[in-house]
Design a protein around this motif. Structure first.
Motif, PDB file in Angstrom:
ATOM      1  N   UNK A 451     -33.439   2.174 -21.707  1.00 34.06           N
ATOM      2  CA  UNK A 451     -33.595   1.260 -22.849  1.00 34.06           C
ATOM      3  C   UNK A 451     -34.341   1.957 -23.975  1.00 34.06           C
ATOM      4  N   UNK A 452     -33.821   1.795 -25.205  1.00 34.14           N
ATOM      5  CA  UNK A 452     -34.444   2.385 -26.389  1.00 34.14           C
ATOM      6  C   UNK A 452     -34.782   1.278 -27.373  1.00 34.14           C
ATOM      7  N   UNK A 453     -35.931   0.624 -27.169  1.00 34.03           N
ATOM      8  CA  UNK A 453     -36.406  -0.390 -28.095  1.00 34.03           C
ATOM      9  C   UNK A 453     -35.544  -1.620 -28.198  1.00 34.03           C
ATOM     10  N   UNK A 454     -34.716  -1.910 -27.203  1.00 31.24           N
ATOM     11  CA  UNK A 454     -33.734  -2.989 -27.257  1.00 31.24           C
ATOM     12  C   UNK A 454     -34.180  -4.143 -26.368  1.00 31.24           C
ATOM     13  N   UNK A 455     -33.718  -5.383 -26.630  1.00 30.33           N
ATOM     14  CA  UNK A 455     -34.022  -6.493 -25.725  1.00 30.33           C
ATOM     15  C   UNK A 455     -33.548  -6.216 -24.302  1.00 30.33           C
ATOM     16  N   UNK A 456     -34.306  -6.720 -23.327  1.00 32.48           N
ATOM     17  CA  UNK A 456     -33.988  -6.507 -21.911  1.00 32.48           C
ATOM     18  C   UNK A 456     -32.717  -7.251 -21.526  1.00 32.48           C
ATOM     19  N   UNK A 457     -32.067  -6.812 -20.432  1.00 31.13           N
ATOM     20  CA  UNK A 457     -30.900  -7.540 -19.930  1.00 31.13           C
ATOM     21  C   UNK A 457     -31.328  -8.796 -19.180  1.00 31.13           C
ATOM     22  N   UNK A 499     -25.963 -10.157 -18.558  1.00 27.74           N
ATOM     23  CA  UNK A 499     -25.799 -10.349 -20.006  1.00 27.74           C
ATOM     24  C   UNK A 499     -26.685  -9.368 -20.751  1.00 27.74           C
ATOM     25  N   UNK A 500     -26.097  -8.641 -21.697  1.00 32.09           N
ATOM     26  CA  UNK A 500     -26.858  -7.816 -22.623  1.00 32.09           C
ATOM     27  C   UNK A 500     -26.432  -8.223 -24.034  1.00 32.09           C
ATOM     28  N   UNK A 501     -27.379  -8.189 -24.969  1.00 34.29           N
ATOM     29  CA  UNK A 501     -27.084  -8.666 -26.319  1.00 34.29           C
ATOM     30  C   UNK A 501     -27.997  -7.975 -27.316  1.00 34.29           C
ATOM     31  N   UNK A 502     -27.656  -8.099 -28.592  1.00 31.62           N
ATOM     32  CA  UNK A 502     -28.536  -7.628 -29.664  1.00 31.62           C
ATOM     33  C   UNK A 502     -29.459  -8.768 -30.079  1.00 31.62           C
ATOM     34  N   UNK A 563     -24.404 -10.105 -34.521  1.00 24.99           N
ATOM     35  CA  UNK A 563     -24.527 -10.509 -33.123  1.00 24.99           C
ATOM     36  C   UNK A 563     -23.532  -9.710 -32.300  1.00 24.99           C
ATOM     37  N   UNK A 564     -24.017  -9.109 -31.235  1.00 27.20           N
ATOM     38  CA  UNK A 564     -23.151  -8.498 -30.232  1.00 27.20           C
ATOM     39  C   UNK A 564     -23.645  -8.953 -28.866  1.00 27.20           C
ATOM     40  N   UNK A 565     -22.723  -9.375 -28.019  1.00 29.43           N
ATOM     41  CA  UNK A 565     -23.082  -9.824 -26.668  1.00 29.43           C
ATOM     42  C   UNK A 565     -22.008  -9.328 -25.707  1.00 29.43           C
ATOM     43  N   UNK A 566     -22.441  -8.862 -24.537  1.00 30.64           N
ATOM     44  CA  UNK A 566     -21.540  -8.306 -23.528  1.00 30.64           C
ATOM     45  C   UNK A 566     -21.915  -8.903 -22.177  1.00 30.64           C
TER      46      UNK A 566
END
Length: 715
Positions: A451-457, A499-502, A563-566
């Protein structure tokens, strides 16, 4: 008899207005009509302007400009004021502009006209009375409606609905240009197909709209005879429509003629200066609206093209998993940004091929700083670089380290900028990017995360329990060329959804990361079934759809973000009720603050536990166990917590492992002792507990049994 004497006998004077010098020349009769001594005089523009009613002067200024642009007569009625500001008479002015390069001279007559007596119904003049007020109201409404139109189709619908005061046209057409040919952008008042002869017409054709586009000057045809006389070649095309008058006005934007607007009338129209002024004003607003709509449509097409190019197609073909994704651009500007997602088939599948079989895949989601074209370009470059590093077989930490070094190198050209702060650099200086990179083993469900400074899964378990999975991380990409990115491992069980998202999914609508996560968590918990496409739509709709109005956050700032969500789910291999809840996390010696995250993980795991006292006891024991490892050993603590159904109800088992061989001893601490109570607490609070040596280290564990769990939880 001189001409001046004849004109004076009928109360008509001559005047000449030199626009270049600002000098107005008046003969004796014109001077008298303006309330001056009856003798020829040369005055400044300001001196003459002071004799006219200010409203009428503003009106004639527009009429003159229109006459100069069209090469026609300028006609208006003007009220003459005395030194005390009283109206002494009304005059009619009829003038012809003589154009010389960029300057002109206005030559014409002034004639006194009689005002209607009180109580009589005199005709409305072009510049006074109800007609002027109706015209102003119409132009305000038309301007508002055209300003709100967001597409070419909407602009044409607005233009078709315009009802001009006193002379509404019954047929409209908007012409554009395609190379050297005239095209019909839209029309109203004609049947579909009637525009055929006028489509793809050469600009050299002897047709009014073509001449308007060529010359940039309006053409007014008040009668069929005038149309036939001036345009005999194309009159047979217009004759079947049985119109009586036509106005062809240029559509001009930034000094460039982009087309023509035709207004056709079933009745005879004289096209007075005021009527021409209305038509010209509408044409200018129409041209601006069409230009804005064209830019907006080009931006939307560019946005869609970028999205189609940048975003992968997550099609079927990988056995054992379901994948769904959404990308929603920001609501303003070009509607492109730096958010992206990707799914990469990694080399070394179960069949030994590169990228085939049910081996390993990588999931990537990221957010480049900014919401502009440069952010989208950097996103594309970074996505390609990540794909390349992943395809080379690097582990998640190495992939992000190389990506950060790549973005840092791209930013080298923007460091400092012109003024040393980055502000003067093209694109606004260096950019960084947050990123979450996951490597998924499809056979075992093991997920390695960098992870590089991104919200957790987040993980949605089979029974609907949702856990935010805290992971170790490093700086955003591009800030430091030598940043390390530690890897966190978790296991995705069959039937569970990742779920992972911005941050746009969490923060849009006045939320911060915490309240936004609570909103997303509720949606994940409420979802029923295994349709990931439906779940993805639900998440996006809660942010951008009608549901967003009911889930506003505590913050006043509601600016939207990309918004991006996967979503990824392993297809269940067992029944739902046989699958336990499980969480696992590592607390490093250098990260004692993660003890709070461990406590929160246990609370989320036991969100529906019936006994609140047992929940508090479990949280307390977890805190004691992890703290003991960090205080009394030199290694990290590995926490495993599992909720499973047993013979007597649900059972919680928590294990904390470390690499030290030294076993803990139960002590009897004194009243003032600061430690030694951990095992005492476990003996008092746990239903069962113990310490077990395991390989190179040990594990301390405890169990709690829920006395009355949810009905049927262990059925």
């Amino acid at each position: 008899m001189r001409t001046e004497d004849v004109l004076a006998a009928i109360a008509t004077g001559l005047w000449r207005w030199d626009n270049a010098s600002g000098i107005v020349s008046l003969d004796a009769e014109a001077a008298r009509l303006l309330g001056l001594p009856a003798e020829p005089v040369r005055l400044s523009e300001a001196a003459v302007r002071s004799r006219f009613h200010p409203v009428d002067w503003n009106e004639i200024d527009g009429v003159v400009n229109l006459a100069v642009a069209e090469g026609t007569l300028a006609e208006a009625r003007l009220r003459i004021m005395d030194d005390r500001g009283r109206v002494v008479r009304t005059v009619r002015s009829r003038s012809k502009p003589l154009i010389d390069g960029g300057d002109y001279q206005l030559v014409g007559t002034l004639q006194e006209v009689a005002e209607p007596q009180p109580g009589t119904a005199g005709p409305h003049t072009p510049i006074t009375g109800d007609w002027r007020r109706s015209r102003e109201a119409f132009l305000l409404d038309a301007g508002r409606a055209l300003a709100e139109a967001r597409s070419t189709a909407e602009v044409l619908r607005v233009a078709a609905s315009l009802s001009m005061p006193g002379f509404s046209p019954d047929g409209l057409a908007v012409f554009g240009m395609s190379g050297e040919r005239l095209t019909v952008i839209g029309h109203h008042g004609q049947r579909d197909g009637d525009e055929g002869p006028f489509t793809s017409m050469s600009l050299a054709t002897d047709y009014p709209a073509a001449e308007v586009v060529r010359t940039g000057r309006a053409i007014y045809l008040p009668s069929p005879e005038e149309y036939r006389r001036r345009f005999p070649m194309t009159w047979p095309l217009a004759e079947p429509f049985e119109r009586r008058s036509w106005a062809f006005v240029p559509l001009v934007v930034a000094g460039r003629t982009m087309g023509a607007w035709m207004a056709a009338f079933k009745h005879q129209v004289a096209f007075t200066p005021d009527e021409r002024s209305v038509l010209t004003t509408v044409a200018r607003m129409l041209a601006q609206a069409l230009a804005r709509a064209g830019v907006a449509e080009s931006e939307r097409e560019l946005s869609l093209g970028l999205q189609r190019t940048m975003m992968p197609v997550l099609g079927p073909g990988i056995p054992g998993i379901q994948v769904a994704a959404r990308y929603v651009p920001t609501g303003g500007g070009l509607q492109v940004g730096g958010d992206w997602y990707d799914m990469i088939r990694l080399p070394g599948g179960t069949d030994g091929s590169t990228g085939g079989g049910a081996g390993r895949i990588a999931l990537v989601i990221g957010d480049v700083q900014g919401h502009d074209v440069r952010a989208a370009a950097l996103m594309g470059q970074l996505r390609i670089a990540l794909r390349a590093y992943a395809s080379e077989g690097h582990r998640p930490d190495a992939v992000l380290s190389r990506a950060s070094r790549f973005l840092y190198g791209v930013n080298d050209g923007y460091e400092g900028g012109v003024d040393g702060t980055g502000a003067g650099a093209p694109g606004g200086g260096p950019r960084f990017a947050t990123c979450l990179y996951l490597e998924v083993d499809l056979e075992t469900g093991t997920v390695d995360i960098a992870r590089a400074g991104h919200p957790d899964p987040a993980v949605r378990m089979v029974d609907g329990t949702v856990l935010l999975r805290p992971t170790a991380g490093g700086l955003p990409l591009g800030i430091d060329a030598d940043t390390d990115y530690p890897t966190t491992r978790l296991t995705l069980e069959p039937g569970e959804t990742l779920m992972i998202c911005t941050d746009g999914l969490l923060e849009t609508g006045g939320h911060d990361l915490d309240t936004g996560w609570e909103r997303a968590k509720r949606l994940l918990e409420q979802h029923r079934g295994d349709d990931l496409e439906e779940l993805a739509d639900t998440l996006v709709d809660a942010v951008h759809g009608p549901g967003s109005h009911h889930t506003t956050g505590p913050l006043a700032d509601r600016r939207e973000d990309d918004i991006a969500v996967l979503l990824l789910s392993r297809r269940p291999a067992t029944t739902v009720r046989e699958t336990p809840r499980r969480t696992l996390m590592t607390i490093a010696q250098a990260e004692p603050e993660r003890i709070a995250e461990a406590r929160e993980q246990v609370r989320q795991l036991l969100h529906d536990w019936a006994d609140g006292d047992q929940l508090d006891s479990a949280v307390l024991m977890v805190s004691e166990m992890v703290t003991n490892v960090l205080v009394h050993t030199d290694g990290d603590a590995l926490l495993t917590a599992e909720v499973a159904c047993g013979a007597k109800g649900r059972r919680l088992r928590v294990e904390v492992s470390d690499a030290s061989d030294e076993l803990p001893h139960k002590r009897q601490p004194g009243e003032m002792a600061s430690s030694g109570r951990g095992l005492v607490l476990m003996g008092m609070l746990a239903d069962a507990w113990g310490v077990e040596p395991r390989g190179e280290g040990k594990t301390i564990w405890f169990e709690l049994t829920e006395p009355t769990g949810p009905e049927g939880c262990c059925a």
